[in-house]
Design an enzyme around this catalytic site. Sequence first.
Site, mmCIF file in Angstrom:
data_model
loop_
_atom_site.group_PDB
_atom_site.id
_atom_site.type_symbol
_atom_site.label_atom_id
_atom_site.label_comp_id
_atom_site.label_asym_id
_atom_site.label_seq_id
_atom_site.Cartn_x
_atom_site.Cartn_y
_atom_site.Cartn_z
ATOM 1 N N ASP A 32 0.865 -1.160 0.000
ATOM 2 C CA ASP A 32 0.000 0.000 0.000
ATOM 3 C C ASP A 32 0.914 1.225 0.000
ATOM 4 O O ASP A 32 2.126 1.110 0.244
ATOM 5 C CB ASP A 32 -0.879 -0.036 1.252
ATOM 6 C CG ASP A 32 -1.651 1.246 1.459
ATOM 7 O OD1 ASP A 32 -2.375 1.659 0.532
ATOM 8 O OD2 ASP A 32 -1.511 1.840 2.538
ATOM 9 N N ASP A 49 -0.154 5.185 1.043
ATOM 10 C CA ASP A 49 -0.399 6.128 2.129
ATOM 11 C C ASP A 49 -0.511 5.405 3.462
ATOM 12 O O ASP A 49 -1.335 4.497 3.614
ATOM 13 C CB ASP A 49 -1.680 6.922 1.862
ATOM 14 C CG ASP A 49 -1.555 7.813 0.645
ATOM 15 O OD1 ASP A 49 -1.067 8.942 0.787
ATOM 16 O OD2 ASP A 49 -1.934 7.355 -0.458
ATOM 17 N N THR A 107 -2.520 1.195 -4.631
ATOM 18 C CA THR A 107 -3.030 2.295 -3.822
ATOM 19 C C THR A 107 -4.462 2.663 -4.193
ATOM 20 O O THR A 107 -4.892 2.447 -5.327
ATOM 21 C CB THR A 107 -2.128 3.539 -3.980
ATOM 22 O OG1 THR A 107 -2.712 4.658 -3.296
ATOM 23 C CG2 THR A 107 -1.949 3.929 -5.440
ATOM 24 N N SER A 108 -5.164 3.260 -3.235
ATOM 25 C CA SER A 108 -6.511 3.768 -3.489
ATOM 26 C C SER A 108 -6.492 5.151 -4.121
ATOM 27 O O SER A 108 -7.550 5.705 -4.428
ATOM 28 C CB SER A 108 -7.319 3.805 -2.188
ATOM 29 O OG SER A 108 -7.591 2.496 -1.742
ATOM 30 N N LYS A 131 -10.252 -0.947 -3.024
ATOM 31 C CA LYS A 131 -10.266 -1.578 -1.709
ATOM 32 C C LYS A 131 -11.544 -1.163 -0.966
ATOM 33 O O LYS A 131 -11.993 -0.038 -1.122
ATOM 34 C CB LYS A 131 -9.040 -1.120 -0.909
ATOM 35 C CG LYS A 131 -7.714 -1.441 -1.586
ATOM 36 C CD LYS A 131 -6.547 -0.817 -0.818
ATOM 37 C CE LYS A 131 -5.238 -0.986 -1.566
ATOM 38 N NZ LYS A 131 -4.100 -0.356 -0.874
ATOM 39 N N ASP A 139 -1.556 -0.666 6.120
ATOM 40 C CA ASP A 139 -1.798 -0.007 7.394
ATOM 41 C C ASP A 139 -3.282 0.129 7.714
ATOM 42 O O ASP A 139 -3.618 0.539 8.834
ATOM 43 C CB ASP A 139 -1.188 1.396 7.375
ATOM 44 C CG ASP A 139 -1.970 2.345 6.478
ATOM 45 O OD1 ASP A 139 -2.458 3.375 6.981
ATOM 46 O OD2 ASP A 139 -2.113 2.056 5.279
#
Length: 218
Positions: A17, A19, A108-109, A140, A165
């Site tokens: 991931d 962030d 990543t989102s 996600k 995270d």
Amino acid sequence: MGLGRLAERVFDAVLFDMDGTLIDSTAAVLRSWDTWAAEHGLEADALSGWHGVPSASVVQAVLAADRHQAGIARIAELEVADVDDIVILPGARESLAALRNTKNAIATSCTVALAEARMRAAQLVPPSVLVTVDDVLRGKPAPDPYLEAARRLGVDPTNCLVVEDAPAGLESARAAGCATLAVITTTRPEDLIADAVVPDLSHVRFEATPAGIRLRPA
């Protein structure tokens, strides 16, 4: 805390991931969403619990359908414009360097534009494979981002380790069949369902071997 059985495994690839895992963008994220919430007549706590979920999904959950398009465009504008004080997290640079000659990716989102803006701000050199919310039908917590990252790397997702995270990201990884390592940079450890939990990436090291990638305590 600790690596548990992950220390016994050999992986074909590591999927990160971004962030909260590789970079700390928390302050910028909060500023952007606080501004957005105020502009749209929402209390800030209406946006709690969405960490790790694509911004478009958040907007669609809290605004009426006729406001979605404008709301999504506005949060995208705010986030890309605010990259102040975004920094790389402990251990991230070293982890990516250790994996330079192995298969690894970021999933990543963020949109492509936002991911690139934040990586530049943090001076993060990404892997060759970057999967963003623009690349998948479902973000996600659906498994699509990690399945797409594994596909691009040419590996079986069940032989991949995901580093995350956020609860939504870990749910995505589990749904994709990946092993999971959680870092507690943004979320309480009791809220992280993972195969192993560590404070951050400075507490582990990745070892490239002829058989594959191993995870060791730092």
